[in-house]
Every structure is written in structure tokens, then in C-alpha cells.
Design a protein around this motif. Structure first.
Motif, PDB file in Angstrom:
ATOM      1  N   ARG A 173       1.994   0.214 -25.832  1.00 39.33           N
ATOM      2  CA  ARG A 173       0.930  -0.553 -26.484  1.00 39.33           C
ATOM      3  C   ARG A 173       0.908  -0.146 -27.955  1.00 39.33           C
ATOM      4  O   ARG A 173       0.712   1.008 -28.281  1.00 39.33           O
ATOM      5  CB  ARG A 173      -0.418  -0.264 -25.827  1.00 39.33           C
ATOM      6  CG  ARG A 173      -0.441  -0.584 -24.339  1.00 39.33           C
ATOM      7  CD  ARG A 173      -1.767  -0.196 -23.691  1.00 39.33           C
ATOM      8  NE  ARG A 173      -1.692  -0.376 -22.249  1.00 39.33           N
ATOM      9  CZ  ARG A 173      -1.875  -1.542 -21.630  1.00 39.33           C
ATOM     10  NH1 ARG A 173      -2.179  -2.604 -22.358  1.00 39.33           N
ATOM     11  NH2 ARG A 173      -1.776  -1.628 -20.321  1.00 39.33           N
ATOM     12  N   VAL A 174       1.112  -1.116 -28.822  1.00 35.12           N
ATOM     13  CA  VAL A 174       1.224  -0.852 -30.262  1.00 35.12           C
ATOM     14  C   VAL A 174       0.065  -1.518 -30.977  1.00 35.12           C
ATOM     15  O   VAL A 174      -0.238  -2.695 -30.773  1.00 35.12           O
ATOM     16  CB  VAL A 174       2.557  -1.375 -30.824  1.00 35.12           C
ATOM     17  CG1 VAL A 174       2.656  -1.053 -32.316  1.00 35.12           C
ATOM     18  CG2 VAL A 174       3.721  -0.771 -30.069  1.00 35.12           C
ATOM     19  N   THR A 175      -0.609  -0.755 -31.828  1.00 32.23           N
ATOM     20  CA  THR A 175      -1.684  -1.299 -32.648  1.00 32.23           C
ATOM     21  C   THR A 175      -1.338  -1.096 -34.109  1.00 32.23           C
ATOM     22  O   THR A 175      -0.540  -0.233 -34.472  1.00 32.23           O
ATOM     23  CB  THR A 175      -3.016  -0.601 -32.344  1.00 32.23           C
ATOM     24  OG1 THR A 175      -2.878   0.801 -32.595  1.00 32.23           O
ATOM     25  CG2 THR A 175      -3.417  -0.818 -30.893  1.00 32.23           C
ATOM     26  N   GLY A 176      -1.920  -1.909 -34.982  1.00 40.66           N
ATOM     27  CA  GLY A 176      -1.675  -1.791 -36.415  1.00 40.66           C
ATOM     28  C   GLY A 176      -2.970  -1.870 -37.167  1.00 40.66           C
ATOM     29  O   GLY A 176      -4.050  -1.641 -36.615  1.00 40.66           O
ATOM     30  N   GLU A 191       0.808  -7.381 -28.141  1.00 38.16           N
ATOM     31  CA  GLU A 191       1.132  -6.051 -28.652  1.00 38.16           C
ATOM     32  C   GLU A 191       1.444  -5.074 -27.522  1.00 38.16           C
ATOM     33  O   GLU A 191       1.225  -3.866 -27.635  1.00 38.16           O
ATOM     34  CB  GLU A 191      -0.008  -5.507 -29.520  1.00 38.16           C
ATOM     35  CG  GLU A 191      -0.356  -6.430 -30.677  1.00 38.16           C
ATOM     36  CD  GLU A 191      -1.605  -5.987 -31.402  1.00 38.16           C
ATOM     37  OE1 GLU A 191      -2.161  -4.955 -31.036  1.00 38.16           O
ATOM     38  OE2 GLU A 191      -2.029  -6.684 -32.332  1.00 38.16           O
ATOM     39  N   SER A 223       0.636   4.612 -25.807  1.00 42.47           N
ATOM     40  CA  SER A 223       0.032   3.898 -26.929  1.00 42.47           C
ATOM     41  C   SER A 223       0.399   4.606 -28.225  1.00 42.47           C
ATOM     42  O   SER A 223       0.502   5.830 -28.273  1.00 42.47           O
ATOM     43  CB  SER A 223      -1.494   3.855 -26.782  1.00 42.47           C
ATOM     44  OG  SER A 223      -1.877   3.150 -25.624  1.00 42.47           O
ATOM     45  N   ASP A 272      -5.912  -3.710 -38.556  1.00 45.18           N
ATOM     46  CA  ASP A 272      -6.632  -4.966 -38.324  1.00 45.18           C
ATOM     47  C   ASP A 272      -5.842  -5.903 -37.424  1.00 45.18           C
ATOM     48  O   ASP A 272      -5.845  -7.129 -37.608  1.00 45.18           O
ATOM     49  CB  ASP A 272      -6.940  -5.667 -39.660  1.00 45.18           C
ATOM     50  CG  ASP A 272      -7.830  -4.800 -40.542  1.00 45.18           C
ATOM     51  OD1 ASP A 272      -8.669  -4.052 -39.981  1.00 45.18           O
ATOM     52  OD2 ASP A 272      -7.686  -4.881 -41.773  1.00 45.18           O
ATOM     53  N   GLY A 273      -5.122  -5.323 -36.476  1.00 46.22           N
ATOM     54  CA  GLY A 273      -4.385  -6.154 -35.535  1.00 46.22           C
ATOM     55  C   GLY A 273      -3.279  -6.952 -36.178  1.00 46.22           C
ATOM     56  O   GLY A 273      -2.936  -8.043 -35.718  1.00 46.22           O
ATOM     57  N   ASP A 274      -2.665  -6.432 -37.248  1.00 42.22           N
ATOM     58  CA  ASP A 274      -1.690  -7.187 -38.032  1.00 42.22           C
ATOM     59  C   ASP A 274      -0.296  -7.212 -37.412  1.00 42.22           C
ATOM     60  O   ASP A 274       0.571  -7.919 -37.877  1.00 42.22           O
ATOM     61  CB  ASP A 274      -1.617  -6.593 -39.441  1.00 42.22           C
ATOM     62  CG  ASP A 274      -0.850  -7.493 -40.395  1.00 42.22           C
ATOM     63  OD1 ASP A 274      -0.949  -8.723 -40.254  1.00 42.22           O
ATOM     64  OD2 ASP A 274      -0.140  -6.957 -41.247  1.00 42.22           O
ATOM     65  N   GLU A 304       0.125   3.876 -32.815  1.00 39.05           N
ATOM     66  CA  GLU A 304      -0.255   3.012 -33.928  1.00 39.05           C
ATOM     67  C   GLU A 304       0.910   2.926 -34.889  1.00 39.05           C
ATOM     68  O   GLU A 304       1.413   3.938 -35.380  1.00 39.05           O
ATOM     69  CB  GLU A 304      -1.487   3.554 -34.645  1.00 39.05           C
ATOM     70  CG  GLU A 304      -1.950   2.649 -35.791  1.00 39.05           C
ATOM     71  CD  GLU A 304      -3.253   3.118 -36.415  1.00 39.05           C
ATOM     72  OE1 GLU A 304      -3.393   2.999 -37.633  1.00 39.05           O
ATOM     73  OE2 GLU A 304      -4.117   3.615 -35.655  1.00 39.05           O
ATOM     74  N   TYR A 361       6.146  -2.729 -41.389  1.00 40.44           N
ATOM     75  CA  TYR A 361       5.899  -1.464 -40.707  1.00 40.44           C
ATOM     76  C   TYR A 361       7.156  -0.611 -40.698  1.00 40.44           C
ATOM     77  O   TYR A 361       8.284  -1.114 -40.700  1.00 40.44           O
ATOM     78  CB  TYR A 361       5.414  -1.730 -39.280  1.00 40.44           C
ATOM     79  CG  TYR A 361       4.023  -2.313 -39.269  1.00 40.44           C
ATOM     80  CD1 TYR A 361       2.912  -1.491 -39.235  1.00 40.44           C
ATOM     81  CD2 TYR A 361       3.837  -3.693 -39.344  1.00 40.44           C
ATOM     82  CE1 TYR A 361       1.633  -2.020 -39.268  1.00 40.44           C
ATOM     83  CE2 TYR A 361       2.566  -4.234 -39.378  1.00 40.44           C
ATOM     84  CZ  TYR A 361       1.463  -3.390 -39.340  1.00 40.44           C
ATOM     85  OH  TYR A 361       0.208  -3.921 -39.383  1.00 40.44           O
TER      86      TYR A 361
END
Length: 668
Positions: free
Chosen positions: A86-89, A120, A173, A91-93, A175, A145
Motif C-alpha cells: 500500500r503506497v501513499t503520497g 494505490e 505500507s 495529498d494522494g498524488d 509512503e 517520486y
């Protein structure tokens, strides 16, 4: 599954769907397989689970003997592991995961999975078990990224290992680490849409960092830099020098906060912050200087091909440019910033006789640099004569030896009918006057490294040089005595012997002498003559003559020997003080002992007058002379007088006994 031998040749393969084999190349159905007609030897059976694209049983060894044999390998696949990332950036970009990689500790990628997930989340199955680093490359969003390692770091060494075991269900998970971007505008002439080629980023210490395309059109164009690809990874945060690469005729410029700097030294660093866009990094490109000339040396040599012409800025390599030549060899390199340049041509030969030789033109024919004064400068006449190349290195005709003529073989060059100039070198330094194809080493060369540098010349080509491998100079050959040495004189104590050196095969020699007693050197006897001493009695004498010459090996020859040097027989005289005396007078006899080569004979002197005998010791202090007094004698009468000498035990080694002549004394 496949059946293959040690060389990798496949002898059977097939697929299994829903418990049914679909055979090919001899593989059987019903969960069994066979490969017939195999020669005795070692084979491997590999089973692959195509659903997961993961190796289940890799290279199971099987040995086939003589005769018919059924290959059977039973395999029960292990359950695969499931990995969910699970990848987050910011503001959800994040658009999705581009790749998820499993890396070993050495950085080798063992599994590579592709996929895009708007949620994601990416899940993959694998049978690559053990501990691995997980790296995720997120697709670019607003800023791009960076490659991110679990649990969210950019440095592989800081990554946390994940443990993949059969049947594991991993839910991870992280980021994604945001990069940065640069945007701005490249301005140029309205009528030339090709005035720019791209953008290059350097670190502030001048190291290359990133390349990006930027092709503005019309009177100028916007651009955005986000790494090696405009739609994926971002640029790592930091300070960069931004270079705008000019198109044909246009000089490259660095961002300097104004119109742009022609050199890296005038560039202004641009700061990139992760997750942010650095804007308004603008520049204006203009036409600049040029260098033109002609390449010669290719006519009549079609197997040579020229790659291109380069102008290298000696003050700022980032301003270097290149071009190509026309059919007649002319060239023009444009868009050059002011500075000093060397101009060179580079190419190759595909003729097998020339062994694909590379050649370089170097600077201009004068060997000087070309200076572009300003952007309005047009430098002409920078002609390049293609450099000849030595394809087989020159060699010396033999080992260098002092006094022996040495020649050089010129080797093979890529241009026929060249002329050659020679410079002989001692330890890499030119030997004055040694400029012919042959050389006779002298004494000063002994022990030094000798080589020769050949300069090849031909009309239309630039001179080229090649140097032989250095070789240590050896001593010249030893002289030979063509006429044996001899000596003259008598081998008797006190006599002088004189050596005659003989004749030798080498001119300019110096001779040394060493006199020998029974074959052993006589200390200090190194002159051409030698006086025989009492130490030589009983021995044979000879002389060794040694011929020397600087830079040559010395040689010696020894004369024949003398006869054995004999003992010295002294001369003894005994003279009465008076031959007629009265009986009241004491008789006296003066005795003298002389021996050739002996300063002071020592021994015993015996004097007999009539029947009266008297012995007296003769010592070194007497120096061979003594007066002997005897008892008074009765008269009248005449007495005979006899005198003899007997050497001492020490002197007897080189002296014999001796007697004087007869005398008499008359007593009144």
C-alpha cells in the motif's frame, strides 16, 4: 516443466492445466512425463508454476545410465507467498505503482512486477523465498517520486528486510518519497524552432546528474524537468546547475538568474525541494562562435572511416561541441562559447590488416589551440591532418650491448610509404646526436634502459610516434688475448722481472697487473715489473694481466711460470787486520757476508787461525760485517786462516752456507 542437459539443450517440455498435461517434445499427459532417446549423462528437470511466473523446483538433477530408463521426478509445489503493498503520497498524488522489486543484499533484482493501481495497492504472488529488500517505483504525479525502499527510505542500505516464506500473507505500507521538478522557459529566435536540444543538470561540484528532453518551438518554449523521463521519477532534492543545450549554431547556456551564462563557472545553483516545483528557471539561447577547417589524410585510404570532429573547450568542457565533415573533408563546428579549444578528428579502420585502428587528429596542424574570442568569432583554417597509427610496435634488432651496433625495425603503420625519423632514448631522454636507424651503445649507456622513438611522416597526414619497448644495456664482450702476455728477467732474489701485456682483440683497453707466487697474488705487486725477494725462494712466479674497458666485461690472461726461485749463496770474505804481527799482538780478522737481495744476512761466522777456532753471531744490526778477535799465538810461525758462514735457522730458508778464500797470519 522442461528436461534439459548440462549444455542447456531441451529434450522435453510440456504444460499442465487442471491436472492434464499438454505435452510437446515427448512429454506425457496425466501428470506424468518422459523424455525418450536420451544419451547416458546428467540432465536437469525444471518445474515452473506459470500462474505465478515463479520457479517452483529449479534444476532437479537426474542421471541417465545405459539402456532404456524412465525419468521420473515427483514434485509437490509449495504454496506461494502473497505480498500486498500500500503506497501513499502527498495529498494522494500517487497515480499508481509502476514496479515492485525484490532485491538481494547485492542489489540484484530477483523479481520484477509491473502494474498500475488507482487504489494505490498492488498485490503479487511469489515463490522467491527468504529475506529481501522491497523497492517500489511510484508513477509520477505533480512532482514525481523517487525509488522508495520499505519502510519508506531512499537508501538501499537503510531498507528493512522482509521475510518471505511459503504461504505467507504480507501486508505492507510505505509512503513514496516525493522528488522535485523544475519549470521555466527557453527563449530563442522566432524563425528557428530547433535552437534548443534539451536540459542537463549537474551537481554544484560539476558532476553530471540528470538529462531531460526540452524541445521548445516557435519563439520559445516551456519545459519541465522531472528526471530521466518526463512522466515518471522525480529529481532528488538538492542544489543543481541547470544547463540548456543549444541546437545547431546555438551556444549552450547555464541558468544564472538572467539571460544565461556561457560557462559553468557563471551558473547560479537552483534548489529543488521534495514535493515542490521550482519555477521560472528561464534562459535565452543565441547563436555563437564557430570553427571550420578541413580533414586531410583520408584520400586513397578508403578503409578508414571518420566518426566526427570535436572541439573541446580547454577551459570549460561543458561547452565542447562536435560536428561531421562533408565529402571533401570540410567541417564547421558552430555554437561555440568563447574560450580555448582543441580540435580533433576521430575514426576507425575496418581493414583486417590494420586491426581496426583508431586514429586522432589532435589539435590543429600547428599543434596550437584555437581561440574563439566572442560569439561573433568565426575561426577558419583549423585544418586537421589525420594522425597515422602504428599497428605493430617497432622493435630492436637484439639485446643492446655496449660496443655492438643495434638497429630498429620500424614496425607496421596504417599508411604505406611513410618516412621515419629516429630518436634514441636513454631512460626515456633523447641521446644527443643519436638520430639514425642504428646506434652503437657506449659505456654511458651501460645498465640504463635503451629505446628508440620513431616518428612517422607522410604528406597529408599528421606525424605520429611509437616507441620500442625499453631494454637494459648489457656490458660489451670481454677482450681476448690474441698474443699471450709474457715477462722478461731472471727469477733470482734481487732480480727485476718485467711483464709484457701481449696483444688483445679490443682496442682502447687498459691493462692491470698482478704478480703471483705459486699462483697466489703477491700483496702490493701490481706494477708492470717486480723485483724478486727472499719470500719468493722455493716458489714459481707468474703475472696475471687484466684487460679493462669502460662498458665492457673485463678479461684476464696469465703468463707461464718461472723456474723455482733458488736460495741465495752468499759471498764471504775474511781479511786479517794484519798478515804479520808480533806474538804480543792479538790476531784480528774482518769478516764480510754479502747476499744478493738480502740487506743483513744473519747466522754464525766461524773463524779458525791454526787450531784455534772462534764463532761469532752475525745479527741484523751487523749488516753483514763483523771483526773477530782471536787469542794471541806463539811464534815465530805462520798460521793458516779460514772463515765460513752458516745462516740461521730462519735465514736458511733462503740462504746457503758459504766460505771465504784462504789467508794466513805470520807471528814474529
Amino acid at each position: 516443466m522442461t528436461v534439459e542437459d548440462a549444455d542447456g539443450t531441451v529434450h522435453g517440455s510440456g504444460w499442465l492445466y487442471d491436472g492434464t498435461w499438454l505435452p510437446s517434445d515427448g512429454v506425457q499427459a496425466a501428470n506424468a512425463y518422459s523424455a525418450d532417446g536420451l544419451e547416458p549423462g546428467d540432465y536437469f528437470v525444471t518445474v515452473r508454476d506459470e500462474a505465478d511466473d515463479a520457479v517452483a523446483a529449479d534444476h532437479v538433477p537426474v542421471t541417465v545410465g545405459d539402456g532404456s530408463q524412465l525419468l521420473r521426478v515427483d514434485y509437490q509445489p509449495q504454496p506461494s507467498a502473497s505480498v500486498t503493498v500500500r503506497v501513499t503520497g502527498i495529498d494522494g498524488d500517487v497515480w499508481g505503482i509502476g514496479t515492485a522489486n525484490l532485491e538481494g543484499s547485492d542489489g540484484t533484482v530477483r523479481a520484477d512486477y509491473w502494474g498500475i493501481s488507482s487504489a494505490e495497492v498492488y498485490t503479487f504472488r511469489t515463490r522467491v523465498f527468504g529475506q529481501w529488500r522491497l523497492r517500489v517505483d511510484a508513477n509520477a504525479g505533480r512532482v514525481g517520486y523517487l525509488p522508495t525502499y520499505y519502510p519508506g527510505v531512499a537508501d538501499a542500505d537503510a531498507a528493512e528486510l522482509i521475510d518471505i516464506t511459503p504461504g505467507a500473507q504480507l501486508d505492507l505500507s510505505l509512503e513514496a518519497l516525493p522528488g522535485g521538478r523544475i519549470t521555466g522557459r527557453i527563449d530563442g529566435p522566432t524563425l528557428d524552432p530547433q535552437f534548443a536540444r534539451g536540459v542537463t543538470l549537474y551537481t554544484t561540484d560539476g558532476r553530471h546528474a540528470y538529462d531531460a528532453d526540452a524541445w521548445p518551438t516557435g519563439a520559445g518554449g516551456g519545459y519541465v524537468i522531472s528526471g530521466r523521463s518526463l512522466d515518471r521519477a522525480g529529481i532528488a532534492p538538492g542544489n543543481y546547475l541547470v544547463k540548456f543545450d543549444g541546437g545547431e549554431g546555438f551556444a549552450s547556456r547555464f541558468y544564472d538568474g538572467a539571460g544565461g551564462s556561457l560557462g559553468m563557472n557563471g551558473a547560479t545553483p537552483v534548489a529543488l525541494v521534495g514535493g515542490e516545483i521550482t519555477e521560472n528557471v528561464d534562459v535565452t539561447l543565441t547563436a555563437c562562435g564557430s570553427i571550420s577547417g578541413r580533414v586531410t589524410g583520408l584520400d586513397g585510404w578508403p578503409q578508414m572511416r571518420l566518426w566526427g570532429i570535436s572541439a573541446t573547450n580547454l577551459d570549460d568542457d561543458s561547452s565542447s561541441r562536435s560536428s561531421s565533415r562533408d565529402e571533401d573533408g570540410t567541417f564547421e563546428i558552430t555554437g561555440l562559447a568563447p574560450g580555448r579549444y582543441s580540435v580533433s578528428a576521430e575514426g576507425f579502420s575496418y581493414d583486417p590488416k590494420i586491426s581496426a585502428t583508431y586514429y586522432h587528429g589532435g589539435d590543429t596542424t600547428s599543434g596550437k589551440t584555437v581561440t574563439v574570442q566572442d560569439c561573433d568569432s568565426t575561426v577558419t583554417g583549423a585544418d586537421i591532418a589525420v594522425t597515422m597509427t602504428n599497428t605493430v610496435r617497432p622493435t630492436l634488432s637484439g639485446p643492446p650491448t655496449v660496443g655492438t651496433a643495434l638497429s630498429v625495425k620500424s614496425g607496421i603503420w596504417n599508411v604505406p610509404n611513410a618516412t621515419y625519423a629516429y630518436t634514441w632514448l636513454r631512460d626515456g631522454a633523447a641521446i644527443q646526436g643519436a638520430t639514425s636507424s642504428s646506434y652503437r651503445p657506449i659505456a654511458a649507456d651501460l645498465g640504463h634502459q635503451l629505446s628508440v622513438r620513431i616518428t612517422a611522416r607522410h604528406d597529408g597526414y599528421r606525424d605520429a610516434t611509437s616507441t620500442t619497448a625499453p631494454a637494459k644495456v648489457l656490458p660489451g664482450p670481454a677482450p681476448r688475448a690474441t698474443t699471450a702476455p709474457t715477462f722478461g728477467g731472471s727469477a733470482k732474489v734481487g732480480s727485476l722481472l718485467t711483464a709484457i701485456a701481449g696483444k688483445w682483440s679490443t682496442s682502447g683497453i687498459t691493462v692491470r697487473y698482478q704478480w703471483l707466487r705459486s699462483g697466489k697474488s703477491i700483496a702490493g705487486a701490481t706494477a708492470s715489473s717486480y723485483r724478486v725477494t727472499t719470500s719468493d725462494v722455493g716458489a714459481r712466479l707468474s703475472v696475471k694481466v687484466t684487460a679493462t674497458k669502460a662498458g665492457y666485461t673485463s678479461a684476464s690472461a696469465t703468463t707461464g711460470s718461472t723456474a723455482v726461485v733458488p736460495k741465495v749463496k752468499p759471498t764471504v770474505t775474511g781479511t786479517p787486520a794484519a798478515t804479520t804481527i808480533r806474538r804480543t799482538t792479538t790476531p784480528k780478522v774482518a769478516v764480510a757476508v754479502k747476499a744478493a737481495g738480502v740487506t743483513a744476512p744473519v747466522g754464525t761466522v766461524t773463524v779458525k787461525v791454526g787450531t784455534t777456532t772462534k764463532k761469532v753471531s752475525l745479527t741484523a744490526s751487523n749488516k753483514g760485517k763483523v771483526v773477530v778477535s782471536l787469542p794471541k799465538k806463539r811464534g815465530p810461525r805462520t798460521y793458516p786462516v779460514t772463515v765460513s758462514f752458516t745462516p740461521s735457522s730462519t735465514a736458511a730458508r733462503y740462504l746457503t752456507a758459504a766460505s771465504a778464500g784462504a789467508h794466513s797470519i805470520k807471528i814474529l
